[in-house]
Design a protein around this motif. Sequence first.
Motif, mmCIF file in Angstrom:
data_model
loop_
_atom_site.group_PDB
_atom_site.id
_atom_site.type_symbol
_atom_site.label_atom_id
_atom_site.label_comp_id
_atom_site.label_asym_id
_atom_site.label_seq_id
_atom_site.Cartn_x
_atom_site.Cartn_y
_atom_site.Cartn_z
ATOM 1 N N LEU A 5 0.833 -1.203 0.000
ATOM 2 C CA LEU A 5 0.000 0.000 0.000
ATOM 3 C C LEU A 5 0.866 1.251 0.000
ATOM 4 N N THR A 6 0.349 2.324 -0.554
ATOM 5 C CA THR A 6 1.087 3.578 -0.560
ATOM 6 C C THR A 6 1.299 4.072 0.870
ATOM 7 N N ASN A 7 2.279 4.920 1.042
ATOM 8 C CA ASN A 7 2.600 5.430 2.378
ATOM 9 C C ASN A 7 1.516 6.345 2.939
ATOM 10 N N ASP A 8 0.606 6.781 2.094
ATOM 11 C CA ASP A 8 -0.488 7.640 2.571
ATOM 12 C C ASP A 8 -1.558 6.853 3.318
ATOM 13 N N CYS A 9 -1.594 5.543 3.140
ATOM 14 C CA CYS A 9 -2.639 4.722 3.755
ATOM 15 C C CYS A 9 -2.441 4.623 5.268
ATOM 16 N N ILE A 10 -3.558 4.616 5.994
ATOM 17 C CA ILE A 10 -3.520 4.496 7.449
ATOM 18 C C ILE A 10 -4.543 3.454 7.901
ATOM 19 N N ARG A 11 -4.267 2.869 9.064
ATOM 20 C CA ARG A 11 -5.179 1.893 9.670
ATOM 21 C C ARG A 11 -5.711 2.454 10.974
ATOM 22 N N LEU A 38 -5.118 -9.043 6.135
ATOM 23 C CA LEU A 38 -4.529 -8.767 4.832
ATOM 24 C C LEU A 38 -4.059 -7.318 4.749
ATOM 25 N N ALA A 39 -4.888 -6.382 5.236
ATOM 26 C CA ALA A 39 -4.523 -4.965 5.186
ATOM 27 C C ALA A 39 -3.250 -4.692 5.978
ATOM 28 N N ASP A 40 -3.122 -5.294 7.153
ATOM 29 C CA ASP A 40 -1.927 -5.099 7.965
ATOM 30 C C ASP A 40 -0.678 -5.609 7.246
ATOM 31 N N GLN A 41 -0.829 -6.723 6.520
ATOM 32 C CA GLN A 41 0.300 -7.259 5.753
ATOM 33 C C GLN A 41 0.635 -6.342 4.573
ATOM 34 N N LEU A 42 -0.421 -5.818 3.934
ATOM 35 C CA LEU A 42 -0.211 -4.945 2.770
ATOM 36 C C LEU A 42 0.439 -3.620 3.158
ATOM 37 N N MET A 43 0.229 -3.173 4.392
ATOM 38 C CA MET A 43 0.876 -1.942 4.849
ATOM 39 C C MET A 43 2.395 -2.104 4.812
ATOM 40 N N GLN A 44 2.874 -3.302 5.121
ATOM 41 C CA GLN A 44 4.311 -3.584 5.111
ATOM 42 C C GLN A 44 4.779 -4.058 3.742
ATOM 43 N N GLY A 45 3.858 -4.641 2.966
ATOM 44 C CA GLY A 45 4.193 -5.234 1.680
ATOM 45 C C GLY A 45 4.257 -6.743 1.795
ATOM 46 N N CYS A 46 3.583 -7.469 0.894
ATOM 47 C CA CYS A 46 3.560 -8.926 0.973
ATOM 48 C C CYS A 46 3.195 -9.515 -0.386
ATOM 49 N N ASP A 47 3.464 -10.813 -0.537
ATOM 50 C CA ASP A 47 3.039 -11.541 -1.721
ATOM 51 C C ASP A 47 1.587 -11.984 -1.540
ATOM 52 N N VAL A 48 0.785 -11.827 -2.587
ATOM 53 C CA VAL A 48 -0.618 -12.229 -2.540
ATOM 54 C C VAL A 48 -0.930 -13.080 -3.762
ATOM 55 N N ASP A 49 -1.429 -14.283 -3.506
ATOM 56 C CA ASP A 49 -1.891 -15.166 -4.576
ATOM 57 C C ASP A 49 -3.391 -14.931 -4.734
#
Length: 398
Positions: A5-11, A38-49
């Motif tokens: 996710l872009t750095n502008d995104c917040i949780r 999933l969102a928490d992982q995407l904040m850091q960056g992850c592989d998604v199938d």
Amino acid sequence: MFYKLTNDCIRFKVDSVEMLGNPRTQSLFGLDDRGTQLADQLMQGCDVDLEAISESEYALMNALNRNRQFVCSDKVAPVRVAYLHVTSRCNMECPGCYSKTDYVQESDLSYSELIKIIDNLANAHIKALVISGGEPFLRKDIVELIRYMKQEVRIPSICCITNGTAECTTYIDACMYLDDLSFSLDGFSSESSCFRKATHAKVVNNIKQLHSLGKNVSIIFTLHKKNLHAVSEMKSLAESLGVKYNFSLFTVSHSRATAAFELTDGDMQALENALYKHDIAIDDTSITGEINCRDCCGAGSMELSVSANGDIFPCHMFHDKDYLMGNALSDDLNTVFLDKPLLDVSQKKECSGCEYRYICGGGCLFRSYTLRGNLKDTDPLCPVYASYIKKTLSALIG
């Protein structure tokens, strides 16, 4: 495939509901348990199938991709809105008009100077432009200026605000290039108007004629202490005319001339009651009928205002010399827009413990400044925002 996710995104969390938002694009997503992970992982960056995830996760990925929230997507420019005050002259003297600070302008900018500013606005990728004054239709070249904005530099959305006293033929010509022509009123009849008694009938007649010709017109009702009880009647007027409408709050620094119209803390409950009884939207607030993600009101970063002499300020109300940001005749607006908010909601101490802070964005900085004396202080409408957001989210979530 790797996604981040872009750095502008917040949780954050609101009323026990996990949220993912982007204040720069105002995108907001509600999350279930799997979406939260999933969102928490995407904040850091992850592989998604994409073929192996659940239906709800797949829907979230699609929504994020459509809104271009990943760093691998084309960067989405922040929503940029600008006000352009084409003159400081006006044929009326409404109490508390925020443009009165510009009335010292002895003469209007020339046509060529305004064209230079309009080009500057277009080059800054303004998505919406609001033409204001003074009274814009006192300029003899206003229709040509509007035509240039729409046909030559192709600004996507153009609205013009008027007191409605010009001849209808001029409005007809302008509407050829406007997405909306908005008429200012503060009453539902001549008798109920406090600021515009003498002109009310003419304004309503102009609206009737334009609507009958299929023109895009609307009404902005100025809401103040003396007409707060008449929201229903003002709505009924707009509905009888068949036009869209919204409300703008009377917001000025305290003075003897405006005291009778100023909304105070004691009026907040009446305002809140009007919101829910009549389901209205209010300009310059987070009470818009939508729930979006915000970390600020957008002043200076997502919105700018160009005064009648070209000076640039954070928003159309915030024409204060202490917050002068440049001049549109000499400064590139792409460099004037702030990369970060003028003041982030995290910098407001009293907002730190509020779960709604990333939806209201801390309220209006101008109201904090002019009514409380400090940008970091709370917007007087804070309790109204909280109640509105809570009830609106409850209705959405069920």
